[in-house]
Design a protein around this motif. Structure first.
Motif, PDB file in Angstrom:
ATOM      1  N   MET A  14       0.832  -1.169   0.000  1.00  0.00           N
ATOM      2  CA  MET A  14       0.000   0.000   0.000  1.00  0.00           C
ATOM      3  C   MET A  14       0.881   1.238   0.000  1.00  0.00           C
ATOM      4  SD  MET A  14      -2.296   1.531   3.093  1.00  0.00           S
ATOM      5  CE  MET A  14      -1.014   2.390   3.947  1.00  0.00           C
ATOM      6  N   LYS A  15       0.677   2.109  -0.940  1.00  0.00           N
ATOM      7  CA  LYS A  15       1.338   3.415  -0.968  1.00  0.00           C
ATOM      8  C   LYS A  15       0.297   4.438  -1.369  1.00  0.00           C
ATOM      9  CE  LYS A  15       6.125   2.654  -1.346  1.00  0.00           C
ATOM     10  NZ  LYS A  15       7.237   3.466  -1.181  1.00  0.00           N
ATOM     11  N   LEU A  16       0.010   5.348  -0.454  1.00  0.00           N
ATOM     12  CA  LEU A  16      -0.917   6.436  -0.724  1.00  0.00           C
ATOM     13  C   LEU A  16      -0.127   7.739  -0.789  1.00  0.00           C
ATOM     14  CD1 LEU A  16      -3.802   5.624   1.773  1.00  0.00           C
ATOM     15  CD2 LEU A  16      -3.773   5.216  -0.664  1.00  0.00           C
ATOM     16  N   ILE A  17      -0.393   8.537  -1.787  1.00  0.00           N
ATOM     17  CA  ILE A  17       0.261   9.836  -1.909  1.00  0.00           C
ATOM     18  C   ILE A  17      -0.786  10.909  -1.622  1.00  0.00           C
ATOM     19  CG2 ILE A  17       1.488  11.423  -3.430  1.00  0.00           C
ATOM     20  CD1 ILE A  17       2.510   8.971  -4.951  1.00  0.00           C
ATOM     21  N   ILE A  18      -0.521  11.697  -0.591  1.00  0.00           N
ATOM     22  CA  ILE A  18      -1.413  12.794  -0.227  1.00  0.00           C
ATOM     23  C   ILE A  18      -0.609  14.092  -0.247  1.00  0.00           C
ATOM     24  CG2 ILE A  18      -3.028  11.387   1.098  1.00  0.00           C
ATOM     25  CD1 ILE A  18      -1.568  12.162   3.629  1.00  0.00           C
TER      26      ILE A  18
ATOM     27  N   ARG B 240      -9.677   2.619   3.687  1.00  0.00           N
ATOM     28  CA  ARG B 240     -10.593   1.483   3.561  1.00  0.00           C
ATOM     29  C   ARG B 240     -10.422   0.782   2.223  1.00  0.00           C
ATOM     30  NH1 ARG B 240     -16.261   3.388   6.341  1.00  0.00           N
ATOM     31  NH2 ARG B 240     -15.464   3.346   8.471  1.00  0.00           N
ATOM     32  N   ASP B 241     -10.135   1.538   1.161  1.00  0.00           N
ATOM     33  CA  ASP B 241      -9.882   0.918  -0.141  1.00  0.00           C
ATOM     34  C   ASP B 241      -8.640   0.032  -0.103  1.00  0.00           C
ATOM     35  OD1 ASP B 241     -12.088   2.177  -1.156  1.00  0.00           O
ATOM     36  OD2 ASP B 241     -10.955   3.778  -2.158  1.00  0.00           O
ATOM     37  N   ASN B 242      -7.737   0.308   0.836  1.00  0.00           N
ATOM     38  CA  ASN B 242      -6.520  -0.491   0.997  1.00  0.00           C
ATOM     39  C   ASN B 242      -6.612  -1.440   2.193  1.00  0.00           C
ATOM     40  OD1 ASN B 242      -4.505   0.399  -1.083  1.00  0.00           O
ATOM     41  ND2 ASN B 242      -5.157   2.370  -0.269  1.00  0.00           N
ATOM     42  N   TYR B 243      -7.822  -1.799   2.566  1.00  0.00           N
ATOM     43  CA  TYR B 243      -8.107  -2.806   3.598  1.00  0.00           C
ATOM     44  C   TYR B 243      -7.623  -2.411   4.991  1.00  0.00           C
ATOM     45  CZ  TYR B 243      -8.927  -5.358  -0.674  1.00  0.00           C
ATOM     46  OH  TYR B 243      -9.375  -5.717  -1.910  1.00  0.00           O
TER      47      TYR B 243
ATOM     48  N   LYS C 223     -12.566  17.433   6.413  1.00  0.00           N
ATOM     49  CA  LYS C 223     -12.826  17.056   5.017  1.00  0.00           C
ATOM     50  C   LYS C 223     -11.691  16.191   4.462  1.00  0.00           C
ATOM     51  CE  LYS C 223     -12.820  19.172   0.612  1.00  0.00           C
ATOM     52  NZ  LYS C 223     -12.016  20.220   0.104  1.00  0.00           N
ATOM     53  N   ASP C 224     -10.448  16.599   4.716  1.00  0.00           N
ATOM     54  CA  ASP C 224      -9.304  15.833   4.218  1.00  0.00           C
ATOM     55  C   ASP C 224      -9.206  14.462   4.879  1.00  0.00           C
ATOM     56  OD1 ASP C 224      -8.506  17.802   2.440  1.00  0.00           O
ATOM     57  OD2 ASP C 224      -7.113  18.730   3.858  1.00  0.00           O
ATOM     58  N   LEU C 225      -9.471  14.401   6.176  1.00  0.00           N
ATOM     59  CA  LEU C 225      -9.367  13.116   6.874  1.00  0.00           C
ATOM     60  C   LEU C 225     -10.510  12.172   6.501  1.00  0.00           C
ATOM     61  CD1 LEU C 225      -8.015  14.022  10.410  1.00  0.00           C
ATOM     62  CD2 LEU C 225      -6.791  13.192   8.413  1.00  0.00           C
ATOM     63  N   ARG C 226     -11.683  12.690   6.183  1.00  0.00           N
ATOM     64  CA  ARG C 226     -12.760  11.820   5.685  1.00  0.00           C
ATOM     65  C   ARG C 226     -12.364  11.189   4.358  1.00  0.00           C
ATOM     66  NH1 ARG C 226     -17.849  15.474   7.364  1.00  0.00           N
ATOM     67  NH2 ARG C 226     -18.073  14.624   9.454  1.00  0.00           N
ATOM     68  N   ASN C 227     -11.715  11.966   3.527  1.00  0.00           N
ATOM     69  CA  ASN C 227     -11.226  11.436   2.253  1.00  0.00           C
ATOM     70  C   ASN C 227     -10.145  10.374   2.505  1.00  0.00           C
ATOM     71  OD1 ASN C 227     -10.796  11.100  -0.477  1.00  0.00           O
ATOM     72  ND2 ASN C 227      -9.427  12.852  -0.638  1.00  0.00           N
ATOM     73  N   LEU C 228      -9.281  10.624   3.480  1.00  0.00           N
ATOM     74  CA  LEU C 228      -8.229   9.658   3.811  1.00  0.00           C
ATOM     75  C   LEU C 228      -8.814   8.363   4.371  1.00  0.00           C
ATOM     76  CD1 LEU C 228      -5.222   8.997   4.033  1.00  0.00           C
ATOM     77  CD2 LEU C 228      -5.265  10.020   6.309  1.00  0.00           C
TER      78      LEU C 228
END
Length: 183
Positions: free
Chosen positions: A1-5, A97-100, A87-92
């Motif tokens: 898992m790698k998320l870029i924010i 969740r998409d990354n389990y 707002k940003d943390l809801r998106n996160l």
């Protein structure tokens, strides 16, 4: 898992958990405050007839004016830093969740940094960069619905706008210790 924010997760957590005050304004508005002061500094020096003390007083007056505007905006519309952070943390939360990684906003608010490392390395253009690594414990739900802690690594090259989130925990390093023989 790698998320870029494009924001620092720990700053967003501080924006939610801290009360509105000068520390929150300065943390979130450093470029605006600096621009506000530096844009009028030449005019202040001209008005002050090259007296440095008067220019300093005028710069202080401008900072106080900026904080007054910020606090009046807070009285009118509430804590806009907190609203943006939610707002940003809801998106996160949805990205996690998409990354389990099952969590929600209330659990994410309880996250905390437990380790911070800085490393120097060379990029592709052979320029030295400072890599900041923060290890964050995020409360999550396991498959039974119980709450457990998941360690997330946030990597950030100082000066860039990209923050990379991945699963990870700090590795333990052993140090040699000299022992004295007391015989």
């Amino acid at each position: 898992m790698k998320l870029i924010i494009n924001y620092d997760l720990t700053n967003k957590l501080k924006d939610i958990n801290e009360p509105y005050g000068i520390r929150k304004i300065v943390r979130n508005s450093k470029p605006e405050i600096l621009f506000y002061i530096l844009s009028s500094l030449p005019f202040d020096i001209l008005i002050a007839h090259e007296s440095l003390k008067t220019a300093e007083v005028m710069a202080l007056f401008q900072v106080l004016t900026y904080f007054t505007i910020e606090f009046s905006d807070y009285i009118d519309s509430g804590d806009h830093y907190k609203k943006l952070a939610i707002k940003d943390l809801r998106n996160l939360v949805s990205l996690l969740r998409d990354n389990y990684i099952k969590t929600d906003l209330e659990l994410l608010k309880k996250s905390e940094v437990y380790s911070k490392n800085y490393q120097l390395h060379l990029n592709q253009e052979k320029i030295i960069e400072v890599l900041e690594s923060k290890y964050i414990l995020i409360p999550t739900y396991d498959f039974n619905g119980y709450i457990k802690n998941t360690s997330i690594l946030q990597e950030h090259i100082l000066g860039s706008n990209d923050y990379i989130l991945s699963l990870g925990s700090p590795s333990k390093k052993f140090k040699l210790v000299y022992a004295r023989n007391f015989n």
